[in-house]
Write a protein that holds these residues in place. Structure first.
Motif, mmCIF file in Angstrom:
data_model
loop_
_atom_site.group_PDB
_atom_site.id
_atom_site.type_symbol
_atom_site.label_atom_id
_atom_site.label_comp_id
_atom_site.label_asym_id
_atom_site.label_seq_id
_atom_site.Cartn_x
_atom_site.Cartn_y
_atom_site.Cartn_z
ATOM 1 N N THR A 88 0.853 -1.190 0.000
ATOM 2 C CA THR A 88 0.000 0.000 0.000
ATOM 3 C C THR A 88 0.884 1.233 0.000
ATOM 4 O O THR A 88 1.717 1.413 0.897
ATOM 5 C CB THR A 88 -0.926 0.036 1.227
ATOM 6 N N TRP A 89 0.734 2.068 -1.017
ATOM 7 C CA TRP A 89 1.495 3.307 -1.105
ATOM 8 C C TRP A 89 0.935 4.327 -0.115
ATOM 9 O O TRP A 89 -0.167 4.171 0.412
ATOM 10 C CB TRP A 89 1.403 3.876 -2.519
ATOM 11 N N ALA A 90 1.702 5.394 0.114
ATOM 12 C CA ALA A 90 1.257 6.462 1.020
ATOM 13 C C ALA A 90 -0.063 7.063 0.552
ATOM 14 O O ALA A 90 -0.880 7.512 1.360
ATOM 15 C CB ALA A 90 2.325 7.547 1.111
ATOM 16 N N SER A 91 -0.304 7.036 -0.752
ATOM 17 C CA SER A 91 -1.536 7.585 -1.322
ATOM 18 C C SER A 91 -2.740 6.680 -1.074
ATOM 19 O O SER A 91 -3.876 7.065 -1.331
ATOM 20 C CB SER A 91 -1.366 7.773 -2.835
ATOM 21 N N GLY A 92 -2.474 5.462 -0.588
ATOM 22 C CA GLY A 92 -3.545 4.498 -0.373
ATOM 23 C C GLY A 92 -3.712 3.515 -1.516
ATOM 24 O O GLY A 92 -4.444 2.524 -1.403
ATOM 25 N N ILE A 93 -3.041 3.760 -2.624
ATOM 26 C CA ILE A 93 -3.136 2.871 -3.787
ATOM 27 C C ILE A 93 -2.455 1.547 -3.480
ATOM 28 O O ILE A 93 -1.367 1.499 -2.910
ATOM 29 C CB ILE A 93 -2.485 3.529 -5.031
ATOM 30 N N LYS A 94 -3.111 0.456 -3.838
ATOM 31 C CA LYS A 94 -2.525 -0.875 -3.713
ATOM 32 C C LYS A 94 -1.622 -1.133 -4.922
ATOM 33 O O LYS A 94 -2.020 -0.912 -6.064
ATOM 34 C CB LYS A 94 -3.627 -1.937 -3.663
ATOM 35 N N SER A 95 -0.436 -1.619 -4.659
ATOM 36 C CA SER A 95 0.535 -1.836 -5.729
ATOM 37 C C SER A 95 1.127 -3.245 -5.660
ATOM 38 O O SER A 95 1.464 -3.721 -4.568
ATOM 39 C CB SER A 95 1.670 -0.810 -5.633
ATOM 40 N N PRO A 96 1.285 -3.915 -6.814
ATOM 41 C CA PRO A 96 1.899 -5.239 -6.820
ATOM 42 C C PRO A 96 3.420 -5.173 -6.862
ATOM 43 O O PRO A 96 4.084 -6.208 -6.891
ATOM 44 C CB PRO A 96 1.363 -5.847 -8.122
ATOM 45 N N VAL A 97 3.974 -3.963 -6.881
ATOM 46 C CA VAL A 97 5.422 -3.829 -7.045
ATOM 47 C C VAL A 97 6.011 -2.942 -5.954
ATOM 48 O O VAL A 97 5.392 -1.965 -5.515
ATOM 49 C CB VAL A 97 5.773 -3.262 -8.445
ATOM 50 N N TYR A 98 7.191 -3.330 -5.508
ATOM 51 C CA TYR A 98 7.948 -2.560 -4.523
ATOM 52 C C TYR A 98 9.230 -2.110 -5.207
ATOM 53 O O TYR A 98 9.877 -2.898 -5.900
ATOM 54 C CB TYR A 98 8.274 -3.451 -3.334
ATOM 55 N N CYS A 99 9.615 -0.856 -5.024
ATOM 56 C CA CYS A 99 10.806 -0.344 -5.685
ATOM 57 C C CYS A 99 11.643 0.475 -4.706
ATOM 58 O O CYS A 99 11.143 1.428 -4.104
ATOM 59 C CB CYS A 99 10.415 0.515 -6.888
ATOM 60 N N ASP A 100 12.896 0.087 -4.534
ATOM 61 C CA ASP A 100 13.837 0.844 -3.707
ATOM 62 C C ASP A 100 15.198 0.805 -4.390
ATOM 63 O O ASP A 100 16.037 -0.047 -4.093
ATOM 64 C CB ASP A 100 13.916 0.270 -2.297
ATOM 65 N N ASN A 101 15.404 1.747 -5.313
ATOM 66 C CA ASN A 101 16.651 1.754 -6.071
ATOM 67 C C ASN A 101 17.863 2.166 -5.242
ATOM 68 O O ASN A 101 18.998 2.081 -5.715
ATOM 69 C CB ASN A 101 16.519 2.680 -7.286
ATOM 70 N N ARG A 102 17.644 2.602 -3.998
ATOM 71 C CA ARG A 102 18.795 2.899 -3.125
ATOM 72 C C ARG A 102 19.619 1.645 -2.876
ATOM 73 O O ARG A 102 20.816 1.728 -2.576
ATOM 74 C CB ARG A 102 18.312 3.489 -1.796
ATOM 75 N N LEU A 103 18.988 0.487 -3.005
ATOM 76 C CA LEU A 103 19.718 -0.768 -2.793
ATOM 77 C C LEU A 103 20.819 -0.975 -3.830
ATOM 78 O O LEU A 103 21.757 -1.738 -3.589
ATOM 79 C CB LEU A 103 18.744 -1.952 -2.818
ATOM 80 N N THR A 104 20.726 -0.297 -4.966
ATOM 81 C CA THR A 104 21.789 -0.433 -5.974
ATOM 82 C C THR A 104 23.117 0.105 -5.446
ATOM 83 O O THR A 104 24.183 -0.358 -5.865
ATOM 84 C CB THR A 104 21.435 0.323 -7.274
ATOM 85 N N LEU A 105 23.061 1.051 -4.530
ATOM 86 C CA LEU A 105 24.286 1.658 -4.015
ATOM 87 C C LEU A 105 25.087 0.695 -3.152
ATOM 88 O O LEU A 105 26.304 0.840 -3.013
ATOM 89 C CB LEU A 105 23.954 2.923 -3.216
ATOM 90 N N THR A 106 24.424 -0.287 -2.560
ATOM 91 C CA THR A 106 25.116 -1.248 -1.707
ATOM 92 C C THR A 106 25.398 -2.566 -2.425
ATOM 93 O O THR A 106 25.788 -3.549 -1.792
ATOM 94 C CB THR A 106 24.298 -1.516 -0.429
ATOM 95 N N ALA A 107 25.219 -2.591 -3.730
ATOM 96 C CA ALA A 107 25.527 -3.761 -4.556
ATOM 97 C C ALA A 107 26.485 -3.309 -5.663
ATOM 98 O O ALA A 107 26.038 -2.857 -6.718
ATOM 99 C CB ALA A 107 24.249 -4.353 -5.144
ATOM 100 N N PRO A 108 27.800 -3.376 -5.425
ATOM 101 C CA PRO A 108 28.778 -2.767 -6.332
ATOM 102 C C PRO A 108 28.653 -3.151 -7.806
ATOM 103 O O PRO A 108 28.781 -2.292 -8.681
ATOM 104 C CB PRO A 108 30.120 -3.217 -5.752
ATOM 105 N N GLU A 109 28.395 -4.434 -8.107
ATOM 106 C CA GLU A 109 28.298 -4.841 -9.511
ATOM 107 C C GLU A 109 27.081 -4.211 -10.180
ATOM 108 O O GLU A 109 27.151 -3.734 -11.313
ATOM 109 C CB GLU A 109 28.243 -6.367 -9.621
ATOM 110 N N VAL A 110 25.969 -4.204 -9.461
ATOM 111 C CA VAL A 110 24.751 -3.579 -9.989
ATOM 112 C C VAL A 110 24.957 -2.070 -10.104
ATOM 113 O O VAL A 110 24.567 -1.444 -11.092
ATOM 114 C CB VAL A 110 23.541 -3.903 -9.090
ATOM 115 N N ARG A 111 25.579 -1.496 -9.092
ATOM 116 C CA ARG A 111 25.857 -0.061 -9.111
ATOM 117 C C ARG A 111 26.683 0.322 -10.340
ATOM 118 O O ARG A 111 26.413 1.329 -10.993
ATOM 119 C CB ARG A 111 26.590 0.341 -7.824
ATOM 120 N N ASP A 112 27.669 -0.495 -10.672
ATOM 121 C CA ASP A 112 28.484 -0.228 -11.867
ATOM 122 C C ASP A 112 27.620 -0.231 -13.127
ATOM 123 O O ASP A 112 27.763 0.635 -13.995
ATOM 124 C CB ASP A 112 29.596 -1.265 -12.011
ATOM 125 N N ASP A 113 26.729 -1.223 -13.228
ATOM 126 C CA ASP A 113 25.845 -1.293 -14.403
ATOM 127 C C ASP A 113 24.966 -0.048 -14.480
ATOM 128 O O ASP A 113 24.773 0.530 -15.557
ATOM 129 C CB ASP A 113 24.947 -2.537 -14.332
#
Length: 214
Positions: free
Chosen positions: A26-51
């Protein structure tokens, strides 16, 4: 393998993006979503961060020739703008969500001269509201905003329409449709879930996709 697929595989692998169509978030707006996204995690994964950073750099070179300054969105775009700026040898700064209440009360951090060609670096585009505000601030300061590079976009029509209305070009490294396709191919979700995910993307306020396969 094309860049969209590479980045999609990367984001799924580190769960920066993952799908849960039967137990929506559930997003802050109340909308139900089937997807979760946190691209900050790319910063702690060096190979992905490079890509990601090399992908942003390549996208900028190919689509925004003559760019002079990179500006990150606060806060998620700052690190990506800084790393990409280092790769390209370009100055970078960032735009706060609001002016500081002390010191020089800056909203734009970093040196920016009127007329300079700027590319905005963003991590995620949904309805486009936050990045539009950033572009407006930069334009008001006299910047020539060439466009935006983002890591991921939902491709929601509301976001596309709002960006078009403000004459803002956005190029994303990957998108909702590509990630859904790769997720099905790699067994993160069922093939039959793709239609439900696209139904959400096309109309987030319509929750008929929830439980549609049950």
């Amino acid at each position: 393998m094309d860049l969209k697929t590479i980045i999609a595989e990367d984001l799924l692998k580190i769960k920066a993006v993952f799908f849960r169509p039967d137990e929506p978030f559930t997003w802050a707006s109340g909308i139900k979503s089937p997807v979760y996204c946190d691209n900050r995690l790319t910063l702690t994964a060096p190979e992905v961060r490079d890509d990601v950073e090399n992908g942003i750099a390549k996208t900028i070179i190919e689509n925004y020739p003559g760019v002079q300054v990179l500006m990150g969105t606060s806060t998620a775009g700052i690190a990506h703008a800084a790393i990409t700026g280092h790769i390209l040898g370009l100055p970078m700064g960032y735009v706060r969500s609001g002016s500081k209440d002390h010191g020089r009360q800056n909203q734009i951090e970093g040196k920016l001269e009127p007329g300079q060609k700027v590319v905005v670096v963003e991590d995620l585009i949904s309805t486009g509201g936050s990045v539009i505000e950033v572009v407006k601030v930069l334009r008001e300061a006299g910047a020539d905003v060439m466009g935006v590079v983002s890591i991921f976009t939902y491709g929601m029509q509301k976001g596309l329409d709002r960006l078009a209305a403000e004459n803002i070009k956005n190029i994303s490294l990957t998108d909702f449709d590509t990630i859904a396709k790769v997720a099905a191919e790699q067994g993160y979700i069922a093939e039959s879930d793709i239609e439900r995910l696209i139904a959400f993307r096309n109309n987030p306020s319509d929750e008929s996709w929830i439980g549609a396969n049950k």
